[in-house]
Design a protein around this motif. Structure first.
Motif, short mmCIF file in Angstrom:
data_model
loop_
_atom_site.label_atom_id
_atom_site.label_comp_id
_atom_site.label_asym_id
_atom_site.label_seq_id
_atom_site.Cartn_x
_atom_site.Cartn_y
_atom_site.Cartn_z
N LEU A 1 0.82 -1.22 0.00
CA LEU A 1 0.00 0.00 0.00
C LEU A 1 0.85 1.27 0.00
N PRO A 2 1.83 1.40 0.90
CA PRO A 2 2.69 2.60 0.80
C PRO A 2 3.48 2.64 -0.51
N GLY A 3 3.87 1.47 -1.01
CA GLY A 3 4.59 1.43 -2.29
C GLY A 3 3.74 1.94 -3.44
N PHE A 4 2.46 1.53 -3.48
CA PHE A 4 1.56 2.02 -4.51
C PHE A 4 1.35 3.53 -4.39
N LEU A 5 1.18 4.01 -3.16
CA LEU A 5 1.00 5.45 -2.97
C LEU A 5 2.25 6.22 -3.38
N PHE A 6 3.41 5.64 -3.13
CA PHE A 6 4.67 6.27 -3.49
C PHE A 6 4.78 6.46 -5.01
N VAL A 7 4.18 5.56 -5.76
CA VAL A 7 4.20 5.66 -7.22
C VAL A 7 2.98 6.40 -7.74
N LEU A 8 1.83 6.18 -7.13
CA LEU A 8 0.58 6.74 -7.62
C LEU A 8 0.53 8.27 -7.49
N ILE A 9 0.95 8.81 -6.37
CA ILE A 9 0.85 10.25 -6.16
C ILE A 9 1.72 11.03 -7.15
N PRO A 10 3.01 10.71 -7.32
CA PRO A 10 3.77 11.43 -8.35
C PRO A 10 3.23 11.18 -9.76
N GLY A 11 2.71 9.98 -10.01
CA GLY A 11 2.12 9.70 -11.32
C GLY A 11 0.94 10.60 -11.62
N CYS A 12 0.10 10.83 -10.62
CA CYS A 12 -1.04 11.74 -10.81
C CYS A 12 -0.58 13.17 -11.04
N VAL A 13 0.47 13.59 -10.34
CA VAL A 13 1.00 14.94 -10.54
C VAL A 13 1.53 15.10 -11.97
N VAL A 14 2.28 14.12 -12.44
CA VAL A 14 2.83 14.18 -13.80
C VAL A 14 1.71 14.15 -14.83
N LEU A 15 0.72 13.28 -14.64
CA LEU A 15 -0.39 13.21 -15.59
C LEU A 15 -1.17 14.52 -15.64
N THR A 16 -1.38 15.15 -14.48
CA THR A 16 -2.06 16.45 -14.45
C THR A 16 -1.26 17.50 -15.19
N ALA A 17 0.05 17.52 -14.99
CA ALA A 17 0.91 18.48 -15.69
C ALA A 17 0.86 18.25 -17.20
N LEU A 18 0.87 16.99 -17.62
CA LEU A 18 0.78 16.69 -19.05
C LEU A 18 -0.55 17.15 -19.64
N LEU A 19 -1.63 16.97 -18.91
CA LEU A 19 -2.94 17.42 -19.39
C LEU A 19 -3.01 18.94 -19.49
N VAL A 20 -2.47 19.66 -18.50
CA VAL A 20 -2.45 21.12 -18.55
C VAL A 20 -1.62 21.59 -19.73
N PHE A 21 -0.47 20.96 -19.95
CA PHE A 21 0.37 21.34 -21.09
C PHE A 21 -0.34 21.05 -22.41
N TYR A 22 -1.06 19.94 -22.49
CA TYR A 22 -1.81 19.61 -23.70
C TYR A 22 -2.89 20.66 -23.96
N LEU A 23 -3.57 21.09 -22.92
CA LEU A 23 -4.58 22.14 -23.08
C LEU A 23 -3.95 23.45 -23.55
N ALA A 24 -2.79 23.80 -23.01
CA ALA A 24 -2.09 25.01 -23.45
C ALA A 24 -1.67 24.88 -24.91
N GLU A 25 -1.17 23.71 -25.29
CA GLU A 25 -0.80 23.47 -26.69
C GLU A 25 -2.01 23.57 -27.61
N SER A 26 -3.14 23.03 -27.16
CA SER A 26 -4.36 23.08 -27.96
C SER A 26 -4.82 24.52 -28.16
N LEU A 27 -4.75 25.33 -27.12
CA LEU A 27 -5.13 26.72 -27.22
C LEU A 27 -4.21 27.46 -28.20
N ALA A 28 -2.92 27.23 -28.09
CA ALA A 28 -1.96 27.85 -29.01
C ALA A 28 -2.23 27.41 -30.44
N PHE A 29 -2.55 26.13 -30.63
CA PHE A 29 -2.85 25.61 -31.97
C PHE A 29 -4.07 26.31 -32.55
#
Length: 104
Positions: A47-75
């Motif tokens: 359980l702590p091992g999954f959280l150790f991977v899951l939380i940073p993974g969610c942060v990275v995925l959120t950043a990728l989605l925000v960047f994709y939205l910014a790219e879409s707006l620029a496009f």
């Protein structure tokens, strides 16, 4: 691994990964064979091992989605207001944004 000076948490996470791979291959019934102690240890370590991977993974995925939205707006802005030739074609090709997700 203790004799090789592998740190405690890394050693137990590796044990849990190997144990889960064995459960995946042999079936869930193998969890109950060794007794409740190993099942409790497996849960306590994974359980702590999954959280150790899951939380940073969610942060990275959120950043990728925000960047994709910014790219879409620029496009869209470039597509609408970009320079055009006399025939109405864009001066330069505008590459659309892409969000590639390749799960394991």
């Amino acid at each position: 691994m203790r004799e090789l000076d592998v740190a405690f948490l890394r050693r137990w996470l590796m044990w849990a990964a190997v144990r889960l791979a064995g459960v995946r291959k042999s079936g869930l019934s193998t969890l109950w064979r060794p007794g409740f102690g190993q099942l409790a240890a497996l849960v306590a370590v994974t359980l702590p091992g999954f959280l150790f991977v899951l939380i940073p993974g969610c942060v990275v995925l959120t950043a990728l989605l925000v960047f994709y939205l910014a790219e879409s707006l620029a496009f869209l802005l470039l597509k609408i207001g970009g320079r055009r030739t006399s025939t109405g074609e864009p001066v330069k090709k505008i590459n659309p944004p892409s969000f590639r997700w390749t799960p394991l």
